[in-house]
Design an enzyme around this catalytic site. Structure first.
Site, mmCIF file in Angstrom:
data_model
loop_
_atom_site.group_PDB
_atom_site.id
_atom_site.type_symbol
_atom_site.label_atom_id
_atom_site.label_comp_id
_atom_site.label_asym_id
_atom_site.label_seq_id
_atom_site.Cartn_x
_atom_site.Cartn_y
_atom_site.Cartn_z
ATOM 1 N N TRP A 136 51.514 40.213 46.369
ATOM 2 C CA TRP A 136 50.109 40.465 46.725
ATOM 3 C C TRP A 136 49.676 39.381 47.721
ATOM 4 O O TRP A 136 49.901 38.188 47.473
ATOM 5 C CB TRP A 136 49.261 40.415 45.458
ATOM 6 C CG TRP A 136 47.794 40.686 45.660
ATOM 7 C CD1 TRP A 136 47.235 41.715 46.366
ATOM 8 C CD2 TRP A 136 46.715 39.920 45.122
ATOM 9 N NE1 TRP A 136 45.875 41.625 46.295
ATOM 10 C CE2 TRP A 136 45.518 40.537 45.542
ATOM 11 C CE3 TRP A 136 46.635 38.773 44.323
ATOM 12 C CZ2 TRP A 136 44.267 40.050 45.194
ATOM 13 C CZ3 TRP A 136 45.393 38.292 43.974
ATOM 14 C CH2 TRP A 136 44.220 38.926 44.406
ATOM 15 N N ASP A 217 50.829 37.608 36.296
ATOM 16 C CA ASP A 217 49.657 38.263 36.862
ATOM 17 C C ASP A 217 49.672 39.690 36.333
ATOM 18 O O ASP A 217 50.558 40.473 36.679
ATOM 19 C CB ASP A 217 49.741 38.233 38.392
ATOM 20 C CG ASP A 217 48.538 38.918 39.038
ATOM 21 O OD1 ASP A 217 47.725 39.521 38.315
ATOM 22 O OD2 ASP A 217 48.429 38.855 40.279
ATOM 23 N N LYS A 253 41.375 47.566 37.504
ATOM 24 C CA LYS A 253 42.036 48.871 37.663
ATOM 25 C C LYS A 253 42.070 49.643 36.350
ATOM 26 O O LYS A 253 41.711 50.812 36.316
ATOM 27 C CB LYS A 253 43.472 48.698 38.147
ATOM 28 C CG LYS A 253 43.727 47.487 38.993
ATOM 29 C CD LYS A 253 43.520 47.740 40.465
ATOM 30 C CE LYS A 253 43.512 46.405 41.161
ATOM 31 N NZ LYS A 253 43.617 46.481 42.582
#
Ligand code: KET
Length: 432
Positions: A136, A217, A253
């Site tokens: 990311w 993460d 999300k």
């Protein structure tokens, strides 16, 4: 005399590589435009989705006249923290039962990563963090600004469009002992490639043998397989072995709470994994075991106290609304079940988009092997399209995506698949 602005010499900064795609998309007047840049879920109608269970939780909160808008404690909402740790580490986690986990509420995934990184930069002896290549785009910035030194480990092999497992093991094997390693808990962004559970086990053994510190993460729990528990499996393997582990969670999300900025950072301290009976046999007395458990709980409390010193000067304390929604849902078994059903539906829609896009390219006879579209996991497909092809698709077809060729499958619908397939076909045949 005109003194001019003291900021006149500033250079214009570039847009963010991911969020800037939305900025460009918003400026495009074309009715056929399609935003596959940012990882944000859309319905079949192309609309953002607020989960029914979230609406219901909000209604309950609004109707509750006893609720006030006081500041939360520095570490956030206590219920939310406890339930978040359980969600990622597992309800029966020995680390939680032994009070070895310190959890603080964070500003979604990003803020939780940043708080964890700031804490490590102040209190951990090894300041190097290894991040996967690629990862990311915000990771290197978050960690560098927190004061850590960022290095990469091999992760993705463009030739196979799969995991470069050998390269990963070699690079982590060569890392200095104690180094921090950033791991994507599931649904690796941007590649959509995850290690198998057997590979995770090998990674775990290697990391523990070298004393490497895992920092997970977890931005997509539930989005990879549709199951919250299955997607947390890699994290739980590391927590179960009794070693230290950090996890940054995001509800952006999986609960669709993007703009509410709700997440958590959990730090699990080292502890004992064997049953009390086994340890009594070794240690000799029950009292010694109790002392040990107490000492480890004491570490968690010290960790929490230091996390507070990180948070207070940054943003004082976190927002109350999003965390209250999450806590309302997680603590009610019926609402929790409803959430899992809605989450699974989102994950399934993404999987069906993979199939539809793959079929559409097959039907067009688009040159190349596109099977990775159905093999990859999570919100994104790492298409393999290059920067030139991406620019072509944006210019000619008004399709917006990050320049590394990543597309958000969650932004696609049955209606827009043919348009995307036409664009990919044209890009590959004309610019291949
Ligand atoms: N980790 C990963 C791996 C990740 O993809 C994101 C967001 C985050 C953390 C942070 O999300 P937060 O909203 O802070 O909970 N990724 C999407 C959005 C973004 O770039 O901000 C994306 O990659 O499109």
């Amino acid at each position: 005399m005109d003194p001019g602005s003291v900021f006149a010499s500033l250079v214009q900064a570039p847009e963010d590589p991911i969020l800037g795609v939305t900025v460009a998309y918003n400026k495009d007047p074309s009715p056929n435009k399609l935003n596959l840049g940012v990882g944000a879920y859309r319905t079949e109608e192309g609309k953002p989705l607020v989960l029914d269970v979230v609406r219901r939780a909000e209604q309950l909160l609004v109707n509750d006249q006893s609720r006030v808008k006081e500041y939360l404690p520095i570490v956030g909402l206590a219920d939310f923290n406890k339930l978040s740790a359980k969600l990622i580490f597992g309800a029966d986690s020995p680390a939680i039962q032994a009070n070895r986990v310190a959890t603080v509420q964070g500003l979604s995934g990003t803020g939780s990563l940043r708080v964890g990184a700031e804490f490590l930069a102040r209190h951990y002896h090894q300041l190097t963090i290894y991040i996967p290549q690629p990862t990311w785009g915000n990771h290197p910035k978050v960690f560098t600004l927190a004061g850590l030194s960022v290095k990469t480990y091999r992760y993705y092999d463009p030739a196979t469009r799969g995991l470069n497992f050998q390269g990963l093991l070699e690079d982590l094997g060569a890392a200095p002992s104690g180094a921090i390693v950033l791991l994507h808990a599931c649904a690796h962004n941007p590649t959509g490639v995850d290690p198998t559970l057997e590979q995770w086990e090998q990674i775990r053994q290697l990391m523990r043998s070298k004393g490497l510190l895992p920092f997970f993460d977890s931005a997509y729990q539930g989005f990879a397989s549709g199951s919250l528990d299955a997607d947390a499996q890699p994290v739980r393997m590391f927590v179960a072995d009794g070693g230290e582990c950090l996890a940054a969670q995001s509800y952006a999300k999986n609960m669709g709470l993007y703009g509410e900025r709700v997440g958590a950072l959990s730090i699990s301290d080292a502890g004992i994994t064997a049953s009390k009976e086994v340890i009594i046999n070794i240690a000799g007395s029950s009292k010694e075991v109790d002392d040990f458990v107490c000492k480890t709980a004491d570490v968690a409390s010290k960790v929490e106290s230091q996390l507070k010193l990180v948070i207070r000067p940054m943003y004082s304390n976190p927002p109350i609304h999003g965390a209250s929604i999450v806590a309302t849902i997680l603590k009610d078994s019926k609402m929790y079940d409803e959430w899992t059903v809605e989450l699974k539906a989102m994950a399934d829609r993404i999987i069906s988009m993979r199939k539809q896009l793959f079929d559409a390219l097959s039907a067009r006879g688009t040159p190349g092997d596109w099977s990775h579209i159905i093999k990859q996991i999570g919100m994104f497909t790492f298409t393999g399209l290059n920067g030139e092809q991406v620019a072509f698709m944006t210019k000619e077809y008004h399709i917006y995506m990050t320049s590394d060729g990543r597309i958000s499958m969650a932004g696609l619908s049955s209606k827009t698949v043919p348009h995307l397939a036409d664009a990919i076909h044209a890009a590959v045949t004309r610019m291949g």
